[in-house]
Design a protein around this motif. Structure first.
Motif, short mmCIF file in Angstrom:
data_model
loop_
_atom_site.label_atom_id
_atom_site.label_comp_id
_atom_site.label_asym_id
_atom_site.label_seq_id
_atom_site.Cartn_x
_atom_site.Cartn_y
_atom_site.Cartn_z
N PHE A 62 0.84 -1.19 0.00
CA PHE A 62 0.00 0.00 0.00
C PHE A 62 0.88 1.25 0.00
N ARG A 63 0.36 2.31 -0.56
CA ARG A 63 1.01 3.62 -0.50
C ARG A 63 -0.03 4.66 -0.08
N LEU A 64 0.50 5.83 0.33
CA LEU A 64 -0.34 6.93 0.77
C LEU A 64 -0.13 8.14 -0.14
N MET A 65 -1.20 8.90 -0.32
CA MET A 65 -1.13 10.11 -1.11
C MET A 65 -2.23 11.06 -0.62
N PHE A 66 -1.94 12.35 -0.59
CA PHE A 66 -2.95 13.33 -0.24
C PHE A 66 -3.58 13.91 -1.50
N LEU A 67 -4.88 14.09 -1.46
CA LEU A 67 -5.59 14.88 -2.47
C LEU A 67 -5.76 16.25 -1.83
N CYS A 68 -5.26 17.27 -2.49
CA CYS A 68 -5.21 18.60 -1.89
C CYS A 68 -5.97 19.64 -2.70
N LYS A 69 -6.45 20.64 -2.00
CA LYS A 69 -6.97 21.84 -2.63
C LYS A 69 -5.82 22.83 -2.64
#
Length: 138
Positions: A62-69
């Protein structure tokens, strides 16, 4: 943590991904447009920088990523592969040298630039809001 207090601009270029093969090939430890917060609207580009977030749980990766404004403000678009730090200082208002831009956008091949995918750089932490933490399986 990023979830509690957003991104820390003082750590730009010092994180675990600054030593990835992608970053090592770029000037300034992967900061082709100076010390800032880098974003892409293409998740596969962001994935190349998420390597160090990888965890294996019960045999699955698994990996992590942010969805950002991201608030862009006044944008300087470049078709150059990188900018010298002095040029970034001259262009960006937050650097304190009379610049009139808030953001640099490195253009993709499709838009006449050298990058496979467009990337956006902001230079103040307040310009970005991590909105969603995405956990994905490889």
């Amino acid at each position: 943590s990023i979830c509690a207090s957003s991104f820390d601009l003082t750590r730009a270029g010092t994180g675990p991904n600054s030593s990835t093969p992608v970053a090592a090939a770029l000037p300034g430890a992967g900061q082709r447009y100076g010390a800032g917060l880098y974003f892409s609207k293409v998740s596969s580009k962001s994935d190349t920088y998420a390597v160090k977030s990888e965890k294996t749980i019960e045999g699955k990766k698994f990996r992590l990523m942010f969805l950002c404004k991201v608030a862009l403000g006044n944008v300087h678009r470049t078709t150059g592969p990188s900018l010298e730090e002095e040029d970034v200082d001259r262009l960006i208002e937050a650097k304190g040298h009379g610049g009139r831009y808030h953001t640099i956008v490195g253009e993709s091949l499709a838009d006449g630039g050298p990058l496979n995918f467009q990337e956006t750089v902001v230079y103040v932490s307040e310009a970005s809001v991590p909105s969603y933490l995405i956990v994905y399986e490889l």
